[in-house]
Scaffold this motif. Structure first.
Motif, PDB file in Angstrom:
ATOM      1  N   ALA A 356      61.173  46.191 -14.513  1.00  0.00           N
ATOM      2  CA  ALA A 356      60.543  47.007 -15.427  1.00  0.00           C
ATOM      3  C   ALA A 356      60.077  48.210 -14.770  1.00  0.00           C
ATOM      4  CB  ALA A 356      59.145  46.141 -15.683  1.00  0.00           C
ATOM      5  N   CYS A 357      60.100  48.284 -13.517  1.00  0.00           N
ATOM      6  CA  CYS A 357      59.633  49.408 -12.580  1.00  0.00           C
ATOM      7  C   CYS A 357      60.210  50.610 -13.000  1.00  0.00           C
ATOM      8  CB  CYS A 357      59.815  49.134 -11.162  1.00  0.00           C
ATOM      9  SG  CYS A 357      59.378  50.537 -10.100  1.00  0.00           S
ATOM     10  N   PRO A 358      59.819  51.869 -13.496  1.00  0.00           N
ATOM     11  CA  PRO A 358      60.360  52.985 -14.075  1.00  0.00           C
ATOM     12  C   PRO A 358      61.058  53.762 -12.680  1.00  0.00           C
ATOM     13  CG  PRO A 358      58.028  52.775 -14.857  1.00  0.00           C
ATOM     14  CD  PRO A 358      58.131  51.626 -13.632  1.00  0.00           C
ATOM     15  N   SER A 359      60.319  53.531 -11.527  1.00  0.00           N
ATOM     16  CA  SER A 359      60.954  54.156 -10.545  1.00  0.00           C
ATOM     17  C   SER A 359      61.891  53.522  -9.542  1.00  0.00           C
ATOM     18  CB  SER A 359      59.874  54.713  -9.699  1.00  0.00           C
ATOM     19  OG  SER A 359      59.115  53.708  -8.860  1.00  0.00           O
ATOM     20  N   GLN A 360      62.303  52.357  -9.903  1.00  0.00           N
ATOM     21  CA  GLN A 360      63.215  51.551  -9.094  1.00  0.00           C
ATOM     22  C   GLN A 360      62.535  51.128  -7.683  1.00  0.00           C
ATOM     23  OE1 GLN A 360      65.521  54.221 -10.750  1.00  0.00           O
ATOM     24  NE2 GLN A 360      64.923  52.818 -12.493  1.00  0.00           N
ATOM     25  N   ALA A 361      61.157  51.265  -7.650  1.00  0.00           N
ATOM     26  CA  ALA A 361      60.588  51.115  -6.237  1.00  0.00           C
ATOM     27  C   ALA A 361      60.710  49.615  -5.842  1.00  0.00           C
ATOM     28  CB  ALA A 361      59.297  51.651  -6.377  1.00  0.00           C
ATOM     29  N   ILE A 362      60.921  48.677  -6.654  1.00  0.00           N
ATOM     30  CA  ILE A 362      60.655  47.151  -6.264  1.00  0.00           C
ATOM     31  C   ILE A 362      62.113  46.612  -6.040  1.00  0.00           C
ATOM     32  CG2 ILE A 362      59.872  45.125  -7.076  1.00  0.00           C
ATOM     33  CD1 ILE A 362      57.680  46.515  -8.708  1.00  0.00           C
ATOM     34  N   SER A 363      62.494  46.054  -4.966  1.00  0.00           N
ATOM     35  CA  SER A 363      63.515  45.352  -4.649  1.00  0.00           C
ATOM     36  C   SER A 363      63.898  44.364  -5.205  1.00  0.00           C
ATOM     37  CB  SER A 363      63.647  45.151  -3.231  1.00  0.00           C
ATOM     38  OG  SER A 363      64.664  44.205  -2.740  1.00  0.00           O
ATOM     39  N   ALA A 382      58.916  56.371  -3.646  1.00  0.00           N
ATOM     40  CA  ALA A 382      59.429  56.201  -5.343  1.00  0.00           C
ATOM     41  C   ALA A 382      58.184  55.950  -6.100  1.00  0.00           C
ATOM     42  CB  ALA A 382      60.430  55.469  -5.450  1.00  0.00           C
ATOM     43  N   CYS A 383      57.411  55.120  -5.476  1.00  0.00           N
ATOM     44  CA  CYS A 383      56.365  54.669  -6.529  1.00  0.00           C
ATOM     45  C   CYS A 383      55.229  55.550  -6.636  1.00  0.00           C
ATOM     46  CB  CYS A 383      55.623  53.354  -5.944  1.00  0.00           C
ATOM     47  SG  CYS A 383      53.997  52.754  -6.730  1.00  0.00           S
ATOM     48  N   PHE A 384      54.736  56.246  -5.560  1.00  0.00           N
ATOM     49  CA  PHE A 384      53.808  57.328  -5.507  1.00  0.00           C
ATOM     50  C   PHE A 384      54.210  58.631  -6.257  1.00  0.00           C
ATOM     51  CE2 PHE A 384      50.855  60.446  -3.788  1.00  0.00           C
ATOM     52  CZ  PHE A 384      49.820  59.767  -4.027  1.00  0.00           C
ATOM     53  N   THR A 385      55.598  58.835  -6.205  1.00  0.00           N
ATOM     54  CA  THR A 385      56.221  60.240  -6.858  1.00  0.00           C
ATOM     55  C   THR A 385      55.897  59.941  -8.450  1.00  0.00           C
ATOM     56  OG1 THR A 385      57.529  60.618  -4.841  1.00  0.00           O
ATOM     57  CG2 THR A 385      57.904  61.710  -6.946  1.00  0.00           C
ATOM     58  N   LEU A 386      56.370  58.892  -8.539  1.00  0.00           N
ATOM     59  CA  LEU A 386      56.119  58.414 -10.122  1.00  0.00           C
ATOM     60  C   LEU A 386      54.635  58.606 -10.618  1.00  0.00           C
ATOM     61  CD1 LEU A 386      57.622  57.563 -12.578  1.00  0.00           C
ATOM     62  CD2 LEU A 386      56.779  55.271 -12.247  1.00  0.00           C
ATOM     63  N   TRP A 387      53.663  58.120  -9.786  1.00  0.00           N
ATOM     64  CA  TRP A 387      52.355  58.180 -10.349  1.00  0.00           C
ATOM     65  C   TRP A 387      51.991  59.795 -10.096  1.00  0.00           C
ATOM     66  CZ3 TRP A 387      48.808  54.417  -6.374  1.00  0.00           C
ATOM     67  CH2 TRP A 387      49.146  53.327  -6.860  1.00  0.00           C
ATOM     68  N   CYS A 388      52.519  60.482  -9.434  1.00  0.00           N
ATOM     69  CA  CYS A 388      51.970  62.002  -9.534  1.00  0.00           C
ATOM     70  C   CYS A 388      52.674  62.587 -10.605  1.00  0.00           C
ATOM     71  CB  CYS A 388      52.591  62.763  -8.193  1.00  0.00           C
ATOM     72  SG  CYS A 388      51.743  62.269  -6.850  1.00  0.00           S
ATOM     73  N   THR A 392      48.923  58.590 -13.773  1.00  0.00           N
ATOM     74  CA  THR A 392      48.050  57.399 -13.462  1.00  0.00           C
ATOM     75  C   THR A 392      48.727  56.706 -12.526  1.00  0.00           C
ATOM     76  OG1 THR A 392      49.528  55.890 -14.649  1.00  0.00           O
ATOM     77  CG2 THR A 392      48.079  57.241 -15.910  1.00  0.00           C
ATOM     78  N   ASP A 393      48.225  55.363 -12.285  1.00  0.00           N
ATOM     79  CA  ASP A 393      48.737  54.550 -11.121  1.00  0.00           C
ATOM     80  C   ASP A 393      49.756  53.490 -11.729  1.00  0.00           C
ATOM     81  OD1 ASP A 393      46.615  53.217 -12.214  1.00  0.00           O
ATOM     82  OD2 ASP A 393      45.878  52.460 -10.130  1.00  0.00           O
ATOM     83  N   CYS A 394      50.289  53.754 -13.023  1.00  0.00           N
ATOM     84  CA  CYS A 394      51.525  53.164 -13.377  1.00  0.00           C
ATOM     85  C   CYS A 394      51.152  51.787 -13.926  1.00  0.00           C
ATOM     86  CB  CYS A 394      52.884  53.163 -12.690  1.00  0.00           C
ATOM     87  SG  CYS A 394      54.185  52.323 -12.973  1.00  0.00           S
ATOM     88  N   GLY A 395      51.250  50.876 -13.003  1.00  0.00           N
ATOM     89  CA  GLY A 395      50.691  49.273 -13.084  1.00  0.00           C
ATOM     90  C   GLY A 395      51.876  48.678 -13.936  1.00  0.00           C
ATOM     91  N   ARG A 396      53.055  49.267 -14.328  1.00  0.00           N
ATOM     92  CA  ARG A 396      53.772  48.623 -15.053  1.00  0.00           C
ATOM     93  C   ARG A 396      54.321  47.008 -14.552  1.00  0.00           C
ATOM     94  NH1 ARG A 396      55.860  47.489 -20.042  1.00  0.00           N
ATOM     95  NH2 ARG A 396      58.159  47.681 -19.562  1.00  0.00           N
ATOM     96  N   CYS A 397      54.355  47.165 -13.133  1.00  0.00           N
ATOM     97  CA  CYS A 397      54.712  46.024 -12.460  1.00  0.00           C
ATOM     98  C   CYS A 397      53.613  44.521 -12.608  1.00  0.00           C
ATOM     99  CB  CYS A 397      55.056  46.013 -10.898  1.00  0.00           C
ATOM    100  SG  CYS A 397      53.683  47.020 -10.198  1.00  0.00           S
ATOM    101  N   ILE A 398      52.467  45.063 -12.718  1.00  0.00           N
ATOM    102  CA  ILE A 398      51.269  44.213 -12.722  1.00  0.00           C
ATOM    103  C   ILE A 398      51.291  43.645 -14.020  1.00  0.00           C
ATOM    104  CG2 ILE A 398      48.948  43.781 -12.709  1.00  0.00           C
ATOM    105  CD1 ILE A 398      48.727  46.139 -10.487  1.00  0.00           C
TER     106      ILE A 398
HETATM  107  S1  SF4 Z   1      53.177  50.882  -9.744  1.00  0.00           S
HETATM  108 FE1  SF4 Z   1      54.757  49.100  -9.739  1.00  0.00          FE
HETATM  109  S2  SF4 Z   1      56.013  49.697 -11.550  1.00  0.00           S
HETATM  110 FE2  SF4 Z   1      55.002  51.540 -11.237  1.00  0.00          FE
HETATM  111  S3  SF4 Z   1      56.373  52.641  -9.914  1.00  0.00           S
HETATM  112 FE3  SF4 Z   1      54.800  51.421  -8.422  1.00  0.00          FE
HETATM  113  S4  SF4 Z   1      56.054  49.773  -8.176  1.00  0.00           S
HETATM  114 FE4  SF4 Z   1      57.104  50.607 -10.023  1.00  0.00          FE
END
Ligand code: SF4
Ligand code: SF4
Length: 457
Positions: A356-363, A382-388, A392-398
């Protein structure tokens, strides 16, 4: 058909009906429409199978009925029998400390052209390119980001500004008159009071070197070696709202983060002040002013395990918590880590957050050895760049994590099965995908957030 078999079939059909209707009602209450409609459909379809065998005559009817009953109750028992649980497991200890200057929030504070900026990238040139990348984006809580919402961002900022106003309160004068305490009783009192103040859980561990950042990376702590001689650390968790998180990565997520960082921080501040009033040193560790790595402290204090996304996975809310910590010299009784191997085992097969991670930050890979510890590490750049980009702090993974469902009977039965049985873990993952979706779509914003009370001119 023999009367006993007949009755067993009817009772089983009724039990299945009741169970699935209950699950459907719970799902509708949780605003999980897909799960609700699937539970209700199965509540009608599954009992039909048993009723057909009861009411339609055919050859070998009794034999087939017994086999069906055996499979139904047998598979239920197999899922509940502890298997794969007792694997010897003890979370290993990291061999090195984390330098806070390498965290994304610290790097985000660096201002181009300053001495601190030049010094950092001179020391860590490999971070320059990825950091230039996030600096090109609009930034967290900024207009121009894809999830920009004036009221929600202003609300989140209100929480973060309140935390900022409290950041210097983490330490304070210690009462010169020391109150004698019993370690056992004061530990019990602290944990009970933390819950009374709004915490979901509270645990105590000895403060270890690897809990502490080696060098500070935020504000006045930048470049200063962290020195903390306290003997104990108290970890506190507060719940993040499922409703707000399920909109991830939309604006309610960062509102919720701000609110719960503040809530957990206020409990830690009160706890530290209370301990100093008793005549013992205590420091609160709150958002923006941590000397400790909170998930490591919380894990050792028995509040959870570390999962694939690198966050604390708590037994009742999974990663849907925020953590604060108090370090102190008050005599305390420590808690045992959970050493619950089932979390690692479930994360190994699940990978839902990685999908589900939109930035493919999770292995998607198995755990690897980092600092002497087998674990997962996300790609924080990758995660923080997506936040910027999102603001928001994304949270899709949670929000998609199967452990993050609400703390109620339905989900706690599943959590118990996951803890107990390696076979059940596979079934639970399949069920989670079937009922909630492998990549569930973000929920709509709550009505009261969706109608913004303010807009940009
Ligand atoms: S918050 Fe989670 S889902 Fe969102 S970009 Fe970061 S690691 Fe990926
Ligand atoms: S989504 Fe799955 S893999 Fe990711 S942390 Fe949760 S349980 Fe582990």
């Amino acid at each position: 058909m023999h009367n006993t078999v007949f009755i067993f079939l009817l009772v089983t059909a009724a039990l299945i009906f009741i169970l699935f209707v209950y699950a459907g009602i719970v799902s509708l209450y949780e605003k999980e429409k897909r799960a609700g409609s699937r539970f209700f459909s199965l509540a009608l379809l599954l009992p039909l199978l048993y009723l057909l065998i009861v009411f339609i005559s055919f050859p070998y009817q009794q034999v087939i009925a017994v086999i069906l009953l055996f499979l139904t109750y047998g598979s239920g028992l197999v899922m509940l029998i502890p298997t794969g649980k007792n694997k010897q497991f003890r979370d290993p200890v990291p061999t090195t400390q984390i330098d806070e200057r390498d965290t994304m929030f610290s790097r985000n504070e660096l201002i181009p052209g300053t001495d601190a900026f030049k010094a950092y990238y001179h020391r860590k040139p490999e971070h320059k390119k990825p950091d230039d990348n996030f600096r090109e984006k609009a930034g967290l809580l900024q207009p121009g980001t894809s999830q920009y919402h004036p009221a929600a961002f202003a609300s989140a900022n209100a929480s973060f500004e309140t935390i900022e106003a409290l950041r210097d309160k983490v330490n304070g004068p210690v009462n010169s008159k020391k109150t004698a305490v019993s370690a056992e009783e004061i530990s019990h009192y602290i944990k009970s009071w933390a819950k009374k103040l709004g915490a979901i859980d509270c645990g105590i561990t000895e403060l270890k070197e690897y809990h502490l950042y080696s060098v500070g990376g935020r504000q006045e702590r930048r470049d200063k070696t962290i020195v903390n001689t306290h003997k104990y650390a108290i970890a506190i968790t507060v719940e993040m709202s499922k409703e707000m998180l399920s909109t991830a990565p939309a604006a309610p997520v960062v509102m919720e983060s701000g609110q719960q960082y503040l809530a957990s921080g206020v409990i830690a501040l009160q706890m530290a002040t209370f301990i100093r009033n008793l005549g013992y040193e205590a420091r609160a560790h709150i958002d923006g002013n941590y000397e400790v790595v909170c998930p490591l402290v919380a894990r050792d204090a028995g509040l959870g395990e570390l999962g694939r996304m690198g966050l604390l996975m708590t037994p009742r809310l999974g990663p849907r918590v925020r953590i604060s910590v108090v370090t102190t010299n008050l005599p305390l009784v420590t808690d045992e880590p959970l050493n619950d191997y089932s979390v690692t085992d479930f994360c190994t097969i699940c990978k839902k957050c990685a999908d589900a991670c939109p930035s493919q930050a999770i292995s998607f890979a198995p755990q690897e050895e980092i600092n002497g510890v087998k674990r997962w590490q996300i790609n924080q750049e990758a995660c923080f760049t997506l936040w910027c980009t999102l603001g928001t702090d994304c949270g899709r993974c949670i929000s998609v994590c199967p452990y993050a469902h609400p703390d109620n009977l339905l989900h706690n039965i599943v959590r118990t099965g996951i803890r107990n049985s390696s076979l059940f873990r596979k079934l639970a993952l399949w069920m989670d995908d079937y009922f909630y979706g492998r990549k569930p779509a973000p929920a709509p914003l709550p009505d009261w957030v969706n109608v913004p009370p303010v807009s940009d001119n």
